[in-house]
Design a protein around this motif. Structure first.
Motif, PDB file in Angstrom:
ATOM      1  N   UNK A   2     123.014  80.299  73.616  1.00  0.00           N
ATOM      2  CA  UNK A   2     123.280  81.256  74.688  1.00  0.00           C
ATOM      3  C   UNK A   2     123.737  80.542  75.954  1.00  0.00           C
ATOM      4  N   UNK A   3     123.101  79.412  76.248  1.00  0.00           N
ATOM      5  CA  UNK A   3     123.487  78.639  77.429  1.00  0.00           C
ATOM      6  C   UNK A   3     124.937  78.185  77.331  1.00  0.00           C
ATOM      7  N   UNK A  15     117.187  76.715  69.518  1.00  0.00           N
ATOM      8  CA  UNK A  15     118.596  76.700  69.127  1.00  0.00           C
ATOM      9  C   UNK A  15     119.324  77.922  69.690  1.00  0.00           C
ATOM     10  N   UNK A  16     118.659  79.068  69.631  1.00  0.00           N
ATOM     11  CA  UNK A  16     119.273  80.293  70.169  1.00  0.00           C
ATOM     12  C   UNK A  16     119.442  80.202  71.690  1.00  0.00           C
ATOM     13  N   UNK A  62     121.677  72.867  62.922  1.00  0.00           N
ATOM     14  CA  UNK A  62     120.382  73.534  63.043  1.00  0.00           C
ATOM     15  C   UNK A  62     120.517  75.017  62.724  1.00  0.00           C
ATOM     16  N   UNK A  63     121.540  75.651  63.274  1.00  0.00           N
ATOM     17  CA  UNK A  63     121.742  77.083  63.051  1.00  0.00           C
ATOM     18  C   UNK A  63     122.011  77.396  61.586  1.00  0.00           C
ATOM     19  N   UNK A 117     116.512  65.189  61.878  1.00  0.00           N
ATOM     20  CA  UNK A 117     115.699  66.402  61.890  1.00  0.00           C
ATOM     21  C   UNK A 117     116.191  67.321  62.992  1.00  0.00           C
ATOM     22  N   UNK A 118     115.707  68.552  62.966  1.00  0.00           N
ATOM     23  CA  UNK A 118     116.187  69.568  63.903  1.00  0.00           C
ATOM     24  C   UNK A 118     115.803  69.267  65.340  1.00  0.00           C
ATOM     25  N   UNK A 119     114.608  68.743  65.559  1.00  0.00           N
ATOM     26  CA  UNK A 119     114.146  68.493  66.926  1.00  0.00           C
ATOM     27  C   UNK A 119     115.045  67.500  67.650  1.00  0.00           C
TER      28      UNK A 119
END
Length: 290
Positions: free
Chosen positions: A232-233, A227-228, A210-211, A183-185
Motif C-alpha cells: 500500500x505504501x 507485506x500488505x 512474499x505476496x 525467508x519472508x522477514x
C-alpha cells in the motif's frame, strides 16, 4: 496436622520475604517464577525458560524482556538478548522503549558484536568447530547449522544498519543473508530498505516473493499484514523516482569485507569465486578512500 500448618506458614513467610527483598510482585505467574529461579535458586537457565514463558503469556513482557537480557548477558549470550528485545519490543509500551534500548546496548555496539560473530565463523571458531549447535528460543531447544547461523547474523547486522538509517549497507547485507537462507522477514526488511532509497520498482520485485508465498514464513499472519502495508505504501508512490541523495553510504572495514566474502564464497555458485556484491562493496570502499 500442626506440623503441616507450620510448614505452610514457613513457606508463606519465605514467599513474603522474597517479594519484600527482591521487590517482585506477589503471585504464581511465569514472571514471578522466573525471578525466583534467577534470584533465589540461582539457576539462570531455568530463569530464561520462565522468562520466555512470561513473554509468550503476556505476563509483564517489558520486565521479562529486560530481566531476561540481563541473565543472557551473564551467560555470554548477549546477541541472543539483543535479538529477543528487537523481536518482542513491539509488545511493550512506549514508556519502556528507552530502558529496553539500554538493555539492548547501543547500535554501534551491536554492530561490533555481530561482526565479531561473523569473523568467528570465518575463522572456523564458531560452534567450537562443530557443524551445528543447540540453540534455545521461547524456552525450546533446536539445532542450528553454520549456514543458518550466518544468515541469522547477517539479518541482525542488516537490521542494526537500518536503525542507523544506513539503508545502503542494510540492503547489501540483507541480500547476502537471503542468498544463504531466504525467508519472508528478511525479504520484507529488504523491501523496506529499497523503499527508503526510493527504489520502488526493486522493492516491488522483492515483495512479490512474499505476496506469492515463495519464501518460508510468507504465510505467517504478521508477514502477510506487513507485506500488505508495504504494498500500500508503494502504491502511493510514483512508478519511477530518483534515488535519495542524502542517504549514508557503505562503510565496511577491510577485515569485515574479507570475512564476509570468505563465508559467502562457501555457498557461492561454482561459476563465481567472487560474488558481484563484493565488487560493489569494494567499489564503495575505494570511493570512500579517495
Amino acid at each position: 496436622m500442626e506440623s503441616g500448618w507450620k510448614n505452610h506458614s514457613r513457606e508463606k513467610k519465605e514467599k513474603d520475604l522474597f517479594h519484600v527483598i527482591y521487590k517482585v510482585p506477589s503471585g504464581d505467574g511465569p514472571y514471578v517464577r522466573a525471578k525466583h529461579a534467577q534470584l533465589v535458586q540461582k539457576d539462570p537457565e531455568a530463569a530464561i525458560v520462565w522468562f520466555w514463558k512470561a513473554i509468550n503469556a503476556g505476563d509483564r513482557v517489558d520486565s521479562a524482556l529486560k530481566d531476561m537480557a540481563v541473565v543472557m548477558k551473564q551467560l555470554d549470550r548477549a546477541e541472543e538478548a539483543i535479538e529477543a528485545i528487537n523481536s518482542f519490543r513491539g509488545l511493550c509500551p512506549k514508556t519502556a522503549q528507552e530502558s529496553l534500548d539500554n538493555k539492548c546496548g547501543k547500535v554501534d555496539e551491536q554492530i561490533v558484536l555481530l561482526k565479531h560473530k561473523l569473523k568467528l565463523i570465518y575463522l572456523g571458531e564458531a560452534f567450537n568447530g562443530k557443524p551445528t549447535k543447540t540453540a534455545r528460543s521461547h524456552g525450546k531447544k533446536f539445532q542450528v547449522s553454520i549456514k543458518q547461523e550466518t544468515s541469522r547474523i547477517l539479518g541482525n547486522l542488516a537490521w542494526a544498519y537500518m536503525q542507523k538509517s544506513n539503508f545502503v549497507a542494510a540492503e547489501v547485507v540483507y541480500r547476502k543473508a537471503q542468498m544463504i537462507d531466504p525467508d519472508a522477514n528478511k525479504a520484507l526488511n529488504l523491501c523496506h530498505c529499497l523503499i527508503k532509497q526510493a527504489r520502488y520498482n526493486d522493492a516491488r520485485f522483492v515483495l512479490q516473493d512474499v505476496l506469492q508465498h515463495k519464501l518460508p514464513g510468507s504465510d505467517d499472519f504478521k508477514s502477510r499484514n506487513r507485506a500488505e502495508e508495504l504494498s500500500l505504501e508503494m502504491d502511493l508512490q510514483p512508478i519511477n523516482s530518483p534515488l535519495l541523495s542524502n542517504l549514508p553510504g557503505l562503510n565496511f572495514e577491510d577485515d569485515f569485507v574479507e570475512a564476509l566474502e570468505r563465508v559467502m564464497n562457501e555457498w557461492a555458485p561454482a561459476r563465481s569465486r567472487r560474488l558481484p556484491i563484493f565488487e560493489e562493496i569494494s567499489q564503495f570502499r575505494d570511493q570512500l578512500a579517495c
